[in-house]
Scaffold this motif. Structure first.
Motif, short mmCIF file in Angstrom:
data_model
loop_
_atom_site.label_atom_id
_atom_site.label_comp_id
_atom_site.label_asym_id
_atom_site.label_seq_id
_atom_site.Cartn_x
_atom_site.Cartn_y
_atom_site.Cartn_z
N VAL A 131 46.28 95.53 -25.66
CA VAL A 131 46.56 96.92 -25.37
C VAL A 131 47.46 97.46 -26.48
N ALA A 132 47.18 98.67 -26.93
CA ALA A 132 47.92 99.20 -28.07
C ALA A 132 49.41 99.33 -27.77
N THR A 133 49.75 99.57 -26.51
CA THR A 133 51.15 99.70 -26.12
C THR A 133 51.38 98.82 -24.90
N HIS A 134 52.63 98.82 -24.45
CA HIS A 134 53.00 98.04 -23.28
C HIS A 134 52.76 98.80 -21.99
N GLU A 135 52.20 99.98 -22.05
CA GLU A 135 52.10 100.82 -20.86
C GLU A 135 51.07 100.30 -19.88
N ARG A 136 51.29 100.63 -18.61
CA ARG A 136 50.33 100.28 -17.57
C ARG A 136 49.02 101.03 -17.77
N PRO A 137 47.91 100.46 -17.26
CA PRO A 137 46.69 101.25 -17.19
C PRO A 137 46.93 102.48 -16.30
N GLU A 138 46.19 103.52 -16.54
CA GLU A 138 46.30 104.71 -15.70
C GLU A 138 46.02 104.35 -14.25
N ALA A 139 46.65 105.09 -13.34
CA ALA A 139 46.40 104.88 -11.91
C ALA A 139 44.91 105.03 -11.63
N LEU A 140 44.39 104.15 -10.79
CA LEU A 140 42.98 104.25 -10.39
C LEU A 140 42.75 105.50 -9.55
N VAL A 141 43.74 105.83 -8.72
CA VAL A 141 43.68 107.02 -7.87
C VAL A 141 45.08 107.58 -7.76
N ARG A 142 45.20 108.87 -7.81
CA ARG A 142 46.46 109.55 -7.51
C ARG A 142 46.13 110.79 -6.68
N ILE A 143 46.62 110.81 -5.44
CA ILE A 143 46.41 111.95 -4.55
C ILE A 143 47.76 112.64 -4.38
N PRO A 144 47.89 113.87 -4.86
CA PRO A 144 49.19 114.55 -4.77
C PRO A 144 49.64 114.74 -3.32
N ALA A 145 50.95 114.86 -3.16
CA ALA A 145 51.50 115.12 -1.83
C ALA A 145 51.10 116.50 -1.35
N THR A 146 50.95 116.63 -0.06
CA THR A 146 50.71 117.92 0.57
C THR A 146 51.74 118.09 1.68
N ALA A 147 51.65 119.21 2.37
CA ALA A 147 52.56 119.43 3.50
C ALA A 147 52.29 118.44 4.62
N GLU A 148 51.07 117.89 4.66
CA GLU A 148 50.67 117.00 5.75
C GLU A 148 50.91 115.53 5.45
N ARG A 149 50.84 115.14 4.17
CA ARG A 149 50.94 113.70 3.87
C ARG A 149 51.57 113.50 2.49
N PRO A 150 52.23 112.32 2.28
CA PRO A 150 52.89 112.04 1.00
C PRO A 150 51.88 111.69 -0.09
N GLU A 151 52.37 111.62 -1.32
CA GLU A 151 51.54 111.23 -2.45
C GLU A 151 51.04 109.80 -2.27
N LEU A 152 49.85 109.53 -2.78
CA LEU A 152 49.29 108.19 -2.76
C LEU A 152 48.83 107.82 -4.16
N THR A 153 49.18 106.59 -4.61
CA THR A 153 48.66 106.08 -5.88
C THR A 153 48.05 104.70 -5.63
N VAL A 154 47.02 104.39 -6.41
CA VAL A 154 46.39 103.07 -6.38
C VAL A 154 46.38 102.56 -7.82
N ARG A 155 46.99 101.39 -8.03
CA ARG A 155 47.08 100.83 -9.38
C ARG A 155 46.60 99.38 -9.39
#
Length: 674
Positions: free
Chosen positions: A341-365
């Protein structure tokens, strides 16, 4: 002493070696969520080659020797092969070549000899495999849990091991050309993440992690490989309610091969490692390189090379092809040349669902190449988020996705093991996103749970023995020594040690995870913020903790399921939360060996040391059950972190925060570690 009545063909252990166990390839699967590790062969590649050499299924039970191997007497004719660090092995005085099958005659002795000089573990396979009983679906030995293999222990002189039937075995094969060259300098390919910068680590800290040369620490074993080298640099001053050290996070599950950072030390989780814990994971070893961990010797040099998930998949496919087409291979294909990998950074999140008034943010890595980590909401203790994680896990189980092999609930996370052959990570992440949207609002949902009352002996003598051993042999200057309870009192702004005990006695603890320190061990948090004692964990961890010790780390309380290492500050001891499982029987389902469940509510009742000794024996043998009553839990009533607190809770929290700050200042003035 034998391992039990021997059947048919047998071998006898004349000398057991340093620590020789029976292991199979696959180990135990599907029980990571209750703290049962897979166990199995540490060097799975060597174990598979030994089995294939004698015509076994790769997953057959074999012997794993460490440091020095056994002397074995063959009572019957048998086809055998050795692999791994087997350079000294001899049969009837003749040197054996790794991966090449040979016939042992009745009366022949196989002397494995020292494992090395390069590598640490050797493997012995016999055609038909070793016919030991399966426990929880596997023949593998889990030494810390005392089950599997030869009655849950290392082999001993005089043991007789039965050999399995040969009718279904395949043709033997010369696997010698496929045996890898062992070394004292290793390259481990890793996938960065799931945790990274800038949330947890300084911007260039992971570049340093991957650029450093590490040494294998002498305290490494099957639970984990400790790496000695430069300290890891963090972006945070502390872990908040998760603990005083910046490496602390709210309990989250580890993959096998996950590199957790405990204090300043990276530790690679081994096949007997813990499933759940409170340390950040900046990277995970790819599956194709996990075998190398089993051959690390103390002092070996290790470098970490970041690769992409695609490169990890290519490496695993190559190794799988080598084993699948064994009969057509004439030499081991070299490791593919990967472009890091060119840098030490993580791969991009597989899924990112922003928070809404009903539910918190969700990420899948990605969490390595055989797990994904699902995280919800910000990194703080929020029981409403924990409820959503539980409902998400329930929804995914209901969907019965064939690719999912493990489901482990954390405080604000869910670790999913998966088979990429059934479903790529991207598709699994999309399925998780659809399930997340389908999860109902916890408000209005009631769960049927149990209120469990556990006896506790505060100031138990064995808990204090663990403190003394730590101060004598690990870290004499630790701020929590010589008395963990006094340390808890101090960092929470309490006046007396008895106040610590009174808070533990008065609290109702919600079990938010199982297996924090193995075998159904509960990690729990007080429902009332006024009872949330917060402390840091040992750095470095203890090497010994008595079975069923009760400790506090961060804002969490844990009951240790078995004897072993640990990091929580100890307040006492209780009864077993796990019963040793019996051997599997066809067509019969035994009761679950873990006695507690997620979302149980725990209470503690003080007893004397003598009373606890009697109760412990009764619960262990099954003549006494845990005291419990059925009740229900309204998920909508769980306190959110921003909910108004009672005057008592507010006062307690402010006093605790001030005491925390004073403790940190004392450490800074002394230049002490956290």
């Amino acid at each position: 002493m034998g391992t039990g009545p021997a059947r048919g063909r047998t071998i006898e252990i004349l000398e057991p070696g340093t620590q020789t166990t029976v292991q199979d390839l696959r180990g135990r699967r599907g029980l990571w969520g209750v703290g049962v590790p897979p166990s199995g062969a540490f060097d799975d590649y060597a174990c598979a080659l030994a089995n294939l050499a004698v015509g076994n299924d790769p997953g057959a039970a074999a012997m794993e020797a460490v440091l020095t191997g056994p002397r074995v007497l063959f009572r019957d004719r048998a086809l055998v092969a050795v692999t791994g660090a087997s350079q000294s092995a001899r049969l009837a005085g003749r040197r054996l070549q790794a991966g090449v099958p040979v016939t042992a005659l009745p009366g022949d002795v196989l002397d494995f000899g020292p494992c090395g000089p390069a590598g640490l573990r050797g493997y012995l396979a016999v055609r038909g495999g070793f016919d030991v009983s399966r426990v929880l679906g596997s023949r593998a030995t889990f030494l810390l849990g005392r089950f599997g293999g030869a009655s849950g222990r290392a082999l001993a002189s005089g043991d007789l091991l039965s050999l399995g039937r040969e009718e279904n075995c395949g043709s033997p094969a010369d696997c010698g050309p496929l045996v890898p060259q062992l070394t004292d300098t290793w390259r481990l390919r890793v996938i960065p993440g799931p945790h990274g910068a800038p949330e947890y680590f300084a911007d260039d800290a992971l570049a340093d992690l991957f650029g450093a040369e590490w040494r294998v620490d002498h305290r490494s074993d099957r639970t984990g490989i400790r790496l000695a080298g430069p300290p890891v640099r963090f972006a945070r001053a502390d872990g908040g309610e998760a603990g005083l050290h910046p490496c602390n996070i709210h309990d989250s599950a580890y993959p096998i091969g996950g590199i957790m950072v405990s204090g300043d030390t990276p530790v690679i989780v081994g096949p007997d490692g813990p499933s759940l814990g409170g340390f950040v994971v900046p990277a995970a070893v790819i599956r194709a390189d996990l075998w190398k961990l089993g051959q690390f010797r103390p002092g070996d040099r290790v470098s970490l090379e970041p690769v992409t998930p695609m490169q990890a998949a290519e490496a695993l496919a190559e190794r799988t092809a080598v084993l699948a087409h064994l009969g057509h291979m004439v030499e081991r294909t070299a490791e593919p040349v990967t472009t890091s990998v060119a840098t030490h950074e993580r791969p991009e999140a597989l899924v990112r669902i922003p928070a809404t008034a009903e539910r918190p943010e969700l990420t899948v890595r990605h969490s390595g190449d055989h797990h994904v980590l699902v995280e919800a909401g910000p990194p703080r203790l929020d029981l409403t988020v924990r409820a959503r994680i539980h409902l998400l896990a329930r929804e995914l189980r209901h969907r019965n996705l064939p690719s999912i092999t493990e489901v482990v609930e954390g405080v604000r996370s869910l670790l999913l093991g998966f088979d990429a052959g059934n479903q790529p990570a991207e598709e699994l992440a999309a399925e998780v996103a659809r399930a997340w949207v389908a999860v109902p609002d916890p408000r209005g949902i009631r769960l049927d749970v149990r209120e469990v009352t556990l006896p506790i002996c505060f100031d138990d003598p064995d808990a204090h023995e663990a403190m003394r051993r730590y101060q004598r042999g690990v870290r004499p200057d630790a701020p929590w020594c010589p008395d963990n309870v006094e340390f808890i009192r101090r960092v929470n702004g309490l006046a007396t040690r008895e106040e610590v005990f009174e808070i533990v006695r008065a609290a109702s603890y919600l079990v938010v995870g199982l297996g924090d320190v193995y075998l159904g061990a509960p990690v729990a948090v007080p429902l009332d913020p006024a009872h949330r004692l917060v402390t840091t964990k040992y750095d470095p961890p203890r090497t010994w903790t008595p079975e069923n010790a009760v400790g506090i780390g961060g804002a969490y309380l844990c009951v240790y399921g078995m004897e072993g290492p640990g990091g929580y500050q100890l307040v006492g001891r209780t009864v077993p939360v796990w019963r040793k499982p019996p051997a599997d029987e066809p067509g019969k389902r035994h009761p679950d060996p873990w006695l507690l469940r997620t979302f149980d509510v725990l209470r503690f009742e003080p007893v004397s040391h003598d009373e606890l000794t009697t109760l412990r024996a009764q619960v262990a043998e099954g003549s006494r059950e845990l005291t419990m009553r059925q009740t229900s839990l309204d998920l909508g009533a769980l306190p959110a972190p921003d909910a108004p607190m009672s005057h008592e809770a507010q006062e307690f929290t402010e006093r605790r925060v001030a005491a925390f700050a004073q403790e940190r200042q004392r450490w800074a003035e002394r230049g002490a570690r956290k």
